[in-house]
Write a protein that holds these residues in place. Structure first.
Motif, PDB file in Angstrom:
ATOM      1  N   PHE A   1       0.861  -1.182   0.000  1.00 30.00           N
ATOM      2  CA  PHE A   1       0.000   0.000   0.000  1.00 30.00           C
ATOM      3  C   PHE A   1       0.895   1.229   0.000  1.00 30.00           C
ATOM      4  O   PHE A   1       1.710   1.397   0.894  1.00 30.00           O
ATOM      5  CB  PHE A   1      -0.890   0.035   1.235  1.00 30.00           C
ATOM      6  CG  PHE A   1      -1.975  -1.008   1.258  1.00 30.00           C
ATOM      7  CD1 PHE A   1      -1.898  -2.173   0.525  1.00 30.00           C
ATOM      8  CD2 PHE A   1      -3.079  -0.827   2.052  1.00 30.00           C
ATOM      9  CE1 PHE A   1      -2.890  -3.134   0.566  1.00 30.00           C
ATOM     10  CE2 PHE A   1      -4.095  -1.774   2.102  1.00 30.00           C
ATOM     11  CZ  PHE A   1      -3.997  -2.926   1.354  1.00 30.00           C
ATOM     12  N   GLN A   2       0.738   2.074  -0.985  1.00 32.52           N
ATOM     13  CA  GLN A   2       1.557   3.272  -1.073  1.00 32.52           C
ATOM     14  C   GLN A   2       0.665   4.493  -1.183  1.00 32.52           C
ATOM     15  O   GLN A   2      -0.416   4.431  -1.758  1.00 32.52           O
ATOM     16  CB  GLN A   2       2.486   3.182  -2.279  1.00 32.52           C
ATOM     17  CG  GLN A   2       3.452   2.027  -2.155  1.00 32.52           C
ATOM     18  CD  GLN A   2       4.393   1.950  -3.348  1.00 32.52           C
ATOM     19  OE1 GLN A   2       4.516   2.898  -4.092  1.00 32.52           O
ATOM     20  NE2 GLN A   2       5.042   0.830  -3.508  1.00 32.52           N
ATOM     21  N   MET A   3       1.164   5.604  -0.667  1.00 32.58           N
ATOM     22  CA  MET A   3       0.420   6.855  -0.722  1.00 32.58           C
ATOM     23  C   MET A   3       1.015   7.744  -1.809  1.00 32.58           C
ATOM     24  O   MET A   3       2.229   7.801  -1.976  1.00 32.58           O
ATOM     25  CB  MET A   3       0.460   7.550   0.628  1.00 32.58           C
ATOM     26  CG  MET A   3      -0.202   6.700   1.689  1.00 32.58           C
ATOM     27  SD  MET A   3      -0.698   7.568   3.152  1.00 32.58           S
ATOM     28  CE  MET A   3      -1.577   8.948   2.587  1.00 32.58           C
ATOM     29  N   TYR A   4       0.139   8.410  -2.528  1.00 29.33           N
ATOM     30  CA  TYR A   4       0.547   9.308  -3.596  1.00 29.33           C
ATOM     31  C   TYR A   4      -0.124  10.655  -3.399  1.00 29.33           C
ATOM     32  O   TYR A   4      -1.235  10.736  -2.873  1.00 29.33           O
ATOM     33  CB  TYR A   4       0.151   8.739  -4.962  1.00 29.33           C
ATOM     34  CG  TYR A   4       0.814   7.419  -5.267  1.00 29.33           C
ATOM     35  CD1 TYR A   4       2.103   7.386  -5.773  1.00 29.33           C
ATOM     36  CD2 TYR A   4       0.167   6.219  -5.029  1.00 29.33           C
ATOM     37  CE1 TYR A   4       2.731   6.183  -6.050  1.00 29.33           C
ATOM     38  CE2 TYR A   4       0.786   5.005  -5.304  1.00 29.33           C
ATOM     39  CZ  TYR A   4       2.067   4.995  -5.811  1.00 29.33           C
ATOM     40  OH  TYR A   4       2.695   3.813  -6.074  1.00 29.33           O
ATOM     41  N   SER A   5       0.531  11.698  -3.864  1.00 30.86           N
ATOM     42  CA  SER A   5      -0.042  13.034  -3.739  1.00 30.86           C
ATOM     43  C   SER A   5      -0.813  13.435  -5.001  1.00 30.86           C
ATOM     44  O   SER A   5      -1.534  14.424  -4.992  1.00 30.86           O
ATOM     45  CB  SER A   5       1.044  14.058  -3.440  1.00 30.86           C
ATOM     46  OG  SER A   5       2.026  14.045  -4.456  1.00 30.86           O
ATOM     47  N   SER A   6      -0.657  12.658  -6.082  1.00 33.77           N
ATOM     48  CA  SER A   6      -1.384  12.976  -7.306  1.00 33.77           C
ATOM     49  C   SER A   6      -1.500  11.736  -8.188  1.00 33.77           C
ATOM     50  O   SER A   6      -0.740  10.779  -8.040  1.00 33.77           O
ATOM     51  CB  SER A   6      -0.669  14.072  -8.085  1.00 33.77           C
ATOM     52  OG  SER A   6       0.546  13.575  -8.619  1.00 33.77           O
ATOM     53  N   THR A   7      -2.433  11.779  -9.114  1.00 39.03           N
ATOM     54  CA  THR A   7      -2.581  10.694 -10.081  1.00 39.03           C
ATOM     55  C   THR A   7      -1.344  10.604 -10.961  1.00 39.03           C
ATOM     56  O   THR A   7      -0.895   9.510 -11.319  1.00 39.03           O
ATOM     57  CB  THR A   7      -3.840  10.921 -10.946  1.00 39.03           C
ATOM     58  OG1 THR A   7      -4.956  11.039 -10.078  1.00 39.03           O
ATOM     59  CG2 THR A   7      -4.053   9.775 -11.911  1.00 39.03           C
TER      60      THR A   7
ATOM     61  N   GLU B   1       1.717  11.224 -10.143  1.00 42.66           N
ATOM     62  CA  GLU B   1       2.753  10.514  -9.378  1.00 42.66           C
ATOM     63  C   GLU B   1       2.484   9.013  -9.386  1.00 42.66           C
ATOM     64  O   GLU B   1       3.391   8.210  -9.565  1.00 42.66           O
ATOM     65  CB  GLU B   1       2.781  11.041  -7.941  1.00 42.66           C
ATOM     66  CG  GLU B   1       3.844  10.415  -7.081  1.00 42.66           C
ATOM     67  CD  GLU B   1       3.789  10.895  -5.646  1.00 42.66           C
ATOM     68  OE1 GLU B   1       4.575  10.367  -4.841  1.00 42.66           O
ATOM     69  OE2 GLU B   1       2.955  11.766  -5.316  1.00 42.66           O
ATOM     70  N   TRP B   2       1.215   8.607  -9.224  1.00 45.26           N
ATOM     71  CA  TRP B   2       0.852   7.196  -9.235  1.00 45.26           C
ATOM     72  C   TRP B   2       1.166   6.589 -10.599  1.00 45.26           C
ATOM     73  O   TRP B   2       1.738   5.500 -10.696  1.00 45.26           O
ATOM     74  CB  TRP B   2      -0.627   7.021  -8.909  1.00 45.26           C
ATOM     75  CG  TRP B   2      -1.123   5.648  -9.148  1.00 45.26           C
ATOM     76  CD1 TRP B   2      -0.928   4.558  -8.342  1.00 45.26           C
ATOM     77  CD2 TRP B   2      -1.855   5.178 -10.288  1.00 45.26           C
ATOM     78  NE1 TRP B   2      -1.510   3.441  -8.912  1.00 45.26           N
ATOM     79  CE2 TRP B   2      -2.081   3.800 -10.099  1.00 45.26           C
ATOM     80  CE3 TRP B   2      -2.335   5.787 -11.424  1.00 45.26           C
ATOM     81  CZ2 TRP B   2      -2.780   3.033 -11.021  1.00 45.26           C
ATOM     82  CZ3 TRP B   2      -3.037   5.025 -12.340  1.00 45.26           C
ATOM     83  CH2 TRP B   2      -3.250   3.666 -12.133  1.00 45.26           C
ATOM     84  N   LYS B   3       0.768   7.275 -11.676  1.00 41.97           N
ATOM     85  CA  LYS B   3       1.016   6.749 -13.026  1.00 41.97           C
ATOM     86  C   LYS B   3       2.505   6.603 -13.279  1.00 41.97           C
ATOM     87  O   LYS B   3       2.940   5.604 -13.869  1.00 41.97           O
ATOM     88  CB  LYS B   3       0.398   7.668 -14.073  1.00 41.97           C
ATOM     89  CG  LYS B   3      -1.102   7.566 -14.150  1.00 41.97           C
ATOM     90  CD  LYS B   3      -1.660   8.491 -15.211  1.00 41.97           C
ATOM     91  CE  LYS B   3      -3.158   8.401 -15.295  1.00 41.97           C
ATOM     92  NZ  LYS B   3      -3.722   9.323 -16.292  1.00 41.97           N
ATOM     93  N   LYS B   4       3.284   7.567 -12.847  1.00 46.30           N
ATOM     94  CA  LYS B   4       4.739   7.519 -13.039  1.00 46.30           C
ATOM     95  C   LYS B   4       5.319   6.293 -12.330  1.00 46.30           C
ATOM     96  O   LYS B   4       6.137   5.565 -12.883  1.00 46.30           O
ATOM     97  CB  LYS B   4       5.370   8.799 -12.517  1.00 46.30           C
ATOM     98  CG  LYS B   4       6.869   8.853 -12.687  1.00 46.30           C
ATOM     99  CD  LYS B   4       7.415  10.155 -12.130  1.00 46.30           C
ATOM    100  CE  LYS B   4       8.926  10.138 -12.195  1.00 46.30           C
ATOM    101  NZ  LYS B   4       9.496  11.323 -11.566  1.00 46.30           N
ATOM    102  N   ASP B   5       4.863   6.053 -11.119  1.00 43.94           N
ATOM    103  CA  ASP B   5       5.361   4.918 -10.331  1.00 43.94           C
ATOM    104  C   ASP B   5       4.860   3.586 -10.883  1.00 43.94           C
ATOM    105  O   ASP B   5       5.573   2.595 -10.881  1.00 43.94           O
ATOM    106  CB  ASP B   5       4.924   5.077  -8.876  1.00 43.94           C
ATOM    107  CG  ASP B   5       5.587   4.081  -7.957  1.00 43.94           C
ATOM    108  OD1 ASP B   5       6.790   3.791  -8.142  1.00 43.94           O
ATOM    109  OD2 ASP B   5       4.912   3.579  -7.041  1.00 43.94           O
TER     110      ASP B   5
END
Length: 85
Positions: free
Chosen positions: A70-76, A78-82
């Motif tokens: 489970f990871q936290m992201y500050s933006s979509t 950032e999530w897409k990049k990861d």
């Protein structure tokens, strides 16, 4: 830490202190209990303990699973990049 058998053989000690049922573990992970059952049959998901016909999860295993997956992201973005790199 005691094993599930030691807890089950000692009625004065609650198994709830260190172990979770499938339903409790599913609530912690915010998934359906059936998902955990499927994961067990597929050999994925958090480690579990089988005692006779009962299944238990160590609270520490559930926490470790959440920390790992489970990871936290500050933006979509950032999530897409990861996710997609």
């Amino acid at each position: 830490m005691k094993t599930p058998t030691e807890y089950l053989n000692n009625p004065g000690k609650s198994i709830r202190e260190d172990y979770l049922t499938t339903g409790q573990a599913a609530r912690e992970l915010r998934i359906a209990p059936g998902t955990l059952q499927n994961w067990r049959s597929q050999g994925v998901g958090p480690k579990f303990i089988k005692h006779r016909r009962s299944v238990f999860y160590l609270k520490s295993e559930i926490e470790a699973y959440k920390d790992k997956y489970f990871q936290m992201y500050s933006s979509t973005t950032e999530w897409k990049k990861d996710t997609f790199t």
